[in-house]
Write an enzyme that holds these catalytic residues in place. Structure first.
Site, PDB file in Angstrom:
ATOM      1  N   ARG A 122      16.701   0.680  12.241  1.00  0.00           N
ATOM      2  CA  ARG A 122      15.766   1.081  13.306  1.00  0.00           C
ATOM      3  C   ARG A 122      16.131   0.412  14.626  1.00  0.00           C
ATOM      4  O   ARG A 122      16.038   1.012  15.695  1.00  0.00           O
ATOM      5  CB  ARG A 122      14.327   0.730  12.884  1.00  0.00           C
ATOM      6  CG  ARG A 122      13.820   1.668  11.779  1.00  0.00           C
ATOM      7  CD  ARG A 122      12.640   1.106  11.006  1.00  0.00           C
ATOM      8  NE  ARG A 122      11.480   0.868  11.824  1.00  0.00           N
ATOM      9  CZ  ARG A 122      10.454   0.078  11.457  1.00  0.00           C
ATOM     10  NH1 ARG A 122      10.477  -0.535  10.281  1.00  0.00           N
ATOM     11  NH2 ARG A 122       9.436  -0.077  12.244  1.00  0.00           N
TER      12      ARG A 122
ATOM     13  N   LYS B 149       4.117  -2.639  20.288  1.00  0.00           N
ATOM     14  CA  LYS B 149       3.617  -1.425  20.965  1.00  0.00           C
ATOM     15  C   LYS B 149       2.298  -0.952  20.356  1.00  0.00           C
ATOM     16  O   LYS B 149       1.333  -0.678  21.065  1.00  0.00           O
ATOM     17  CB  LYS B 149       4.648  -0.281  20.882  1.00  0.00           C
ATOM     18  CG  LYS B 149       6.007  -0.607  21.485  1.00  0.00           C
ATOM     19  CD  LYS B 149       6.952   0.576  21.436  1.00  0.00           C
ATOM     20  CE  LYS B 149       7.317   1.018  20.034  1.00  0.00           C
ATOM     21  NZ  LYS B 149       8.180   0.088  19.301  1.00  0.00           N
TER      22      LYS B 149
ATOM     23  N   ARG C   4       4.348  -0.921   5.197  1.00  0.00           N
ATOM     24  CA  ARG C   4       5.133   0.289   5.443  1.00  0.00           C
ATOM     25  C   ARG C   4       6.423   0.253   4.633  1.00  0.00           C
ATOM     26  O   ARG C   4       7.089  -0.777   4.582  1.00  0.00           O
ATOM     27  CB  ARG C   4       5.468   0.388   6.933  1.00  0.00           C
ATOM     28  CG  ARG C   4       4.298   0.865   7.759  1.00  0.00           C
ATOM     29  CD  ARG C   4       4.561   0.781   9.231  1.00  0.00           C
ATOM     30  NE  ARG C   4       5.864   1.304   9.657  1.00  0.00           N
ATOM     31  CZ  ARG C   4       6.212   1.467  10.924  1.00  0.00           C
ATOM     32  NH1 ARG C   4       5.367   1.162  11.885  1.00  0.00           N
ATOM     33  NH2 ARG C   4       7.393   1.934  11.237  1.00  0.00           N
TER      34      ARG C   4
ATOM     35  N   ARG D   5      11.811   8.597  22.407  1.00  0.00           N
ATOM     36  CA  ARG D   5      12.794   7.682  21.836  1.00  0.00           C
ATOM     37  C   ARG D   5      14.222   8.138  22.111  1.00  0.00           C
ATOM     38  O   ARG D   5      15.153   7.439  21.716  1.00  0.00           O
ATOM     39  CB  ARG D   5      12.603   7.649  20.313  1.00  0.00           C
ATOM     40  CG  ARG D   5      11.864   6.409  19.783  1.00  0.00           C
ATOM     41  CD  ARG D   5      11.712   6.635  18.302  1.00  0.00           C
ATOM     42  NE  ARG D   5      11.504   5.474  17.493  1.00  0.00           N
ATOM     43  CZ  ARG D   5      10.312   5.051  17.080  1.00  0.00           C
ATOM     44  NH1 ARG D   5       9.206   5.627  17.503  1.00  0.00           N
ATOM     45  NH2 ARG D   5      10.226   4.049  16.239  1.00  0.00           N
TER      46      ARG D   5
ATOM     47  N   ARG E 258       4.689  -8.042   8.134  1.00  0.00           N
ATOM     48  CA  ARG E 258       3.421  -7.420   8.538  1.00  0.00           C
ATOM     49  C   ARG E 258       2.820  -6.528   7.438  1.00  0.00           C
ATOM     50  O   ARG E 258       3.530  -5.930   6.644  1.00  0.00           O
ATOM     51  CB  ARG E 258       3.568  -6.658   9.854  1.00  0.00           C
ATOM     52  CG  ARG E 258       4.413  -5.424   9.792  1.00  0.00           C
ATOM     53  CD  ARG E 258       4.611  -4.856  11.204  1.00  0.00           C
ATOM     54  NE  ARG E 258       5.393  -3.626  11.161  1.00  0.00           N
ATOM     55  CZ  ARG E 258       5.757  -2.929  12.229  1.00  0.00           C
ATOM     56  NH1 ARG E 258       5.421  -3.335  13.440  1.00  0.00           N
ATOM     57  NH2 ARG E 258       6.453  -1.826  12.084  1.00  0.00           N
TER      58      ARG E 258
HETATM   59  P1  AMP Z   1       7.281   3.744  14.379  1.00  0.00           P
HETATM   60  O1  AMP Z   1       5.973   3.697  13.685  1.00  0.00           O
HETATM   61  O2  AMP Z   1       7.160   4.075  15.842  1.00  0.00           O
HETATM   62  O3  AMP Z   1       8.116   2.516  14.137  1.00  0.00           O
HETATM   63  O4  AMP Z   1       8.081   4.966  13.734  1.00  0.00           O
HETATM   64  C1  AMP Z   1       8.425   4.968  12.362  1.00  0.00           C
HETATM   65  C2  AMP Z   1       9.517   5.985  12.094  1.00  0.00           C
HETATM   66  O5  AMP Z   1       9.047   7.305  12.429  1.00  0.00           O
HETATM   67  C3  AMP Z   1      10.782   5.812  12.923  1.00  0.00           C
HETATM   68  O6  AMP Z   1      11.682   4.864  12.352  1.00  0.00           O
HETATM   69  C4  AMP Z   1      11.350   7.236  12.916  1.00  0.00           C
HETATM   70  O7  AMP Z   1      11.943   7.546  11.668  1.00  0.00           O
HETATM   71  C5  AMP Z   1      10.081   8.073  13.031  1.00  0.00           C
HETATM   72  N1  AMP Z   1       9.714   8.309  14.447  1.00  0.00           N
HETATM   73  C6  AMP Z   1       8.592   7.874  15.083  1.00  0.00           C
HETATM   74  N2  AMP Z   1       8.554   8.271  16.359  1.00  0.00           N
HETATM   75  C7  AMP Z   1       9.705   8.964  16.555  1.00  0.00           C
HETATM   76  C8  AMP Z   1      10.279   9.620  17.678  1.00  0.00           C
HETATM   77  N3  AMP Z   1       9.667   9.628  18.883  1.00  0.00           N
HETATM   78  N4  AMP Z   1      11.475  10.257  17.512  1.00  0.00           N
HETATM   79  C9  AMP Z   1      12.095  10.266  16.323  1.00  0.00           C
HETATM   80  N5  AMP Z   1      11.629   9.646  15.224  1.00  0.00           N
HETATM   81  C10 AMP Z   1      10.439   9.006  15.325  1.00  0.00           C
END
Ligand code: AMP
Length: 215
Positions: A172, A13, A161, A88, A127
């Site tokens: 996740r 994404k 990360r 989400r 990554r």
């Molecule tokens: P991402 O970079 O999209 O993989 O997000 C990393 C982490 O941020 C996720 O595992 C969640 O802990 C938090 N997070 C990001 N976006 C959301 C969302 N829309 N709702 C809830 N938690 C989020």
């Protein structure tokens, strides 16, 4: 144009959103990136989100919808938005409808990146990014041309990360399956979902997305 990129962690994404930003002048709103920035800056939201993110669980709907609302307020009405990692949950999908309607925006496309989950763990755990410019790399699939030096900005520092380890990735993915995948039918009912093979080459995935946006 306002679009959502949907798919499990590691589906691509963020990579695709960045390519669309470069090619279409759209803006990427990534709740993950905004939350990581808040954690780094030590803001009240960052302090609340840190442990939740490290565990691979979801931050509260109120927090993420709040930051999306603020981000939308900072944009010109005609700027197109790519939502990356938001919504989400069903509650976030509802909030997004209201946030968009309040600002005279509509959702044009939901693009689901379909991927083979087994491949995702390898994609994610390998990554890393340039600490200076954010360019993305991978232990197996995309090493810098000169070892230890960023192709783009020639920086020498890289970062990973903290939630890109196997145990957290499994959590996740479970969160995705339990809470995020079930929102697809909401958008299917509106006939705005397109599915793209997220296992194809990065450029092919971008082409497939562009074709949908140009339809
Ligand atoms: P991402 O970079 O999209 O993989 O997000 C990393 C982490 O941020 C996720 O595992 C969640 O802990 C938090 N997070 C990001 N976006 C959301 C969302 N829309 N709702 C809830 N938690 C989020």
């Amino acid at each position: 144009m306002n679009i959502i990129l949907l798919g499990p962690p590691g589906a691509g994404k963020g990579t695709q959103a960045q390519r669309l930003v470069g090619e279409r002048g759209m803006v990427q709103l990534s709740t993950g990136d905004m939350l990581r920035a808040a954690v780094k800056a030590g803001t009240p939201i960052g302090l609340k989100a840190k442990a939740v993110m490290e565990a691979g669980e979801l931050v509260s709907d109120e927090i993420v919808s709040g930051i999306i609302g603020e981000a939308l307020d900072g944009l010109q009405a005609e700027t197109g938005v790519i939502f990356d990692g938001y919504p989400r949950t069903a509650a976030q999908a509802e909030s997004l409808d209201a946030l968009l309607a309040d600002r005279g925006r509509a959702l044009d496309h939901v693009i689901e990146l379909e991927v083979d989950e087994d491949a995702l763990v390898e994609r994610i755990t390998g990554r890393f990014t340039c600490a200076t410019c954010g360019e993305g790399y991978h232990d197996r699939f995309k090493q810098p041309a000169t070892a230890g030096e960023c192709d783009k900005c020639h920086g020498h520092e890289f970062k990973r990360r903290p939630d890109d380890n196997e145990e957290t990735v499994r959590t996740r993915m479970a969160e995705y399956r339990a809470k995020t995948a079930p929102i697809l039918p909401i958008y299917d009912a509106r006939d705005i979902v397109s599915r793209v093979d997220g296992m194809a080459d990065i450029a092919e995935v971008t082409d497939a997305i562009e074709a949908i946006l140009d339809r």
